[in-house]
Design a protein around this motif. Sequence first.
Motif, PDB file in Angstrom:
ATOM      1  N   LYS A 102       0.823  -1.210   0.000  1.00 34.79           N
ATOM      2  CA  LYS A 102       0.000   0.000   0.000  1.00 34.79           C
ATOM      3  C   LYS A 102       0.860   1.264   0.000  1.00 34.79           C
ATOM      4  CE  LYS A 102      -4.242  -1.581  -0.001  1.00 34.79           C
ATOM      5  NZ  LYS A 102      -5.192  -1.219  -1.080  1.00 34.79           N
ATOM      6  N   VAL A 103       1.942   1.253   0.759  1.00 33.24           N
ATOM      7  CA  VAL A 103       2.841   2.413   0.765  1.00 33.24           C
ATOM      8  C   VAL A 103       3.498   2.569  -0.600  1.00 33.24           C
ATOM      9  CG1 VAL A 103       5.002   3.310   1.723  1.00 33.24           C
ATOM     10  CG2 VAL A 103       3.220   2.432   3.254  1.00 33.24           C
ATOM     11  N   TRP A 108      -0.978   5.453   1.426  1.00 35.46           N
ATOM     12  CA  TRP A 108      -0.652   6.254   2.593  1.00 35.46           C
ATOM     13  C   TRP A 108       0.856   6.237   2.773  1.00 35.46           C
ATOM     14  CZ3 TRP A 108      -4.030   1.956   3.345  1.00 35.46           C
ATOM     15  CH2 TRP A 108      -3.409   0.802   3.820  1.00 35.46           C
ATOM     16  N   SER A 109       1.350   6.973   3.765  1.00 35.02           N
ATOM     17  CA  SER A 109       2.805   7.071   3.917  1.00 35.02           C
ATOM     18  C   SER A 109       3.189   7.196   5.379  1.00 35.02           C
ATOM     19  CB  SER A 109       3.336   8.290   3.153  1.00 35.02           C
ATOM     20  OG  SER A 109       2.822   9.498   3.702  1.00 35.02           O
ATOM     21  N   LEU A 119      11.677  -0.320   3.115  1.00 33.81           N
ATOM     22  CA  LEU A 119      10.982   0.152   1.914  1.00 33.81           C
ATOM     23  C   LEU A 119       9.917   1.189   2.268  1.00 33.81           C
ATOM     24  CD1 LEU A 119      10.578  -3.263   0.018  1.00 33.81           C
ATOM     25  CD2 LEU A 119      12.389  -1.546  -0.237  1.00 33.81           C
ATOM     26  N   GLY A 120      10.257   2.051   3.221  1.00 30.36           N
ATOM     27  CA  GLY A 120       9.360   3.138   3.601  1.00 30.36           C
ATOM     28  C   GLY A 120       8.330   2.780   4.641  1.00 30.36           C
ATOM     29  N   VAL A 121       8.354   1.541   5.136  1.00 31.02           N
ATOM     30  CA  VAL A 121       7.349   1.079   6.105  1.00 31.02           C
ATOM     31  C   VAL A 121       8.031   0.740   7.428  1.00 31.02           C
ATOM     32  CG1 VAL A 121       5.620  -0.684   6.624  1.00 31.02           C
ATOM     33  CG2 VAL A 121       5.899   0.144   4.276  1.00 31.02           C
ATOM     34  N   PRO A 122       7.633   1.377   8.532  1.00 21.36           N
ATOM     35  CA  PRO A 122       8.203   1.014   9.831  1.00 21.36           C
ATOM     36  C   PRO A 122       7.707  -0.363  10.267  1.00 21.36           C
ATOM     37  CG  PRO A 122       6.460   2.632  10.110  1.00 21.36           C
ATOM     38  CD  PRO A 122       6.687   2.494   8.633  1.00 21.36           C
ATOM     39  N   LEU A 123       8.585  -1.141  10.852  1.00 20.70           N
ATOM     40  CA  LEU A 123       8.222  -2.515  11.218  1.00 20.70           C
ATOM     41  C   LEU A 123       7.141  -2.573  12.288  1.00 20.70           C
ATOM     42  CD1 LEU A 123      11.732  -4.261  11.224  1.00 20.70           C
ATOM     43  CD2 LEU A 123      10.039  -4.101   9.382  1.00 20.70           C
ATOM     44  N   LYS A 231      -0.230   8.557   7.518  1.00 17.96           N
ATOM     45  CA  LYS A 231      -0.996   9.649   6.932  1.00 17.96           C
ATOM     46  C   LYS A 231      -1.534   9.247   5.575  1.00 17.96           C
ATOM     47  CE  LYS A 231       1.269  13.600   9.172  1.00 17.96           C
ATOM     48  NZ  LYS A 231       1.988  14.881   8.963  1.00 17.96           N
ATOM     49  N   TYR A 232      -2.829   9.521   5.363  1.00 15.58           N
ATOM     50  CA  TYR A 232      -3.403   9.375   4.036  1.00 15.58           C
ATOM     51  C   TYR A 232      -3.051  10.612   3.215  1.00 15.58           C
ATOM     52  CZ  TYR A 232      -6.090   5.381   5.696  1.00 15.58           C
ATOM     53  OH  TYR A 232      -6.448   4.167   6.199  1.00 15.58           O
TER      54      TYR A 232
END
Length: 273
Positions: A102-103, A108-109, A119-123, A231-232
């Motif tokens: 999804k990120v 969202w981010s 890859l931009g996603v916190p675990l 955040k969307y």
Amino acid sequence: MQTEQSKGAGAKTQRRTYAQSFLQLLHFGYQQAMSCIFPVAIFGTLAVSKWIDVPFIHRYDLILLVLIIVQYLMYRSRLETLDEIKVICVFHIIGLMLELYKVHMGSWSYPEPGYTKWLGVPLYSGFMYASVASYMCQVWRRLKMDMSGWPGMVPAVVLGAAIYANFFTHHFIPDFRWLLMALVPVVFWKTWIWYTVRTTTYRMPLTAAFLLVGFFIWLAENIATYFGAWKYPNQQETWQLVGFGKISSWFLLVIISVIIVAQLKHVKANRSK
């Protein structure tokens, strides 16, 4: 004609009924609250870490560390069993895979820095899905839940897999969520969920339970985005209420959660026979 004595007896019986109902509600609320310990820990950590800076550690890394400690303490204090920990780990992986996709697609981010981002996603984000599993497992055990009219492994798993796949595929083929939502009452039309409050057993259509839990997760999502969990696109400048359409997404996610938990419970019950 009703005598004063009979009126007094009737009023006393009514007061006793109200008192019993109030006790039932208190007990139900207590068990629900105890089942939400891990989700509350997540929201509490999000809130505190938003307003208080901890030196030498990024916020996302701190959240992950705190949630791992909470899970360890819940297991050591026997608030969660080893089987429940295993289910939570499965949901953490499922949620993390969905988050990565999804990120990547821009749904969202997570704009803040962190060493534990992949890859931009916190675990820690996988724990937000795992918290749903934690609640499911806890409330199942605490309210002695059971189901009747379960459709069986094949229909349940096929529907759950189709729902999960649709979260990925709707970015490049038509979104089938409304068709899948229409199939839910068809597949589970005979399924009732039974739960016990103190010594009284109640029942509810499983589809109604899906809707209720999905609605409350949507409320929790609004709290999470307010505290900056993610955040969307329309929340980048200022926080806004998450659209009501997201309730359908959570409704479908809850179905996946219940299918996995119920199927694991069913398999374990068969093994213990």
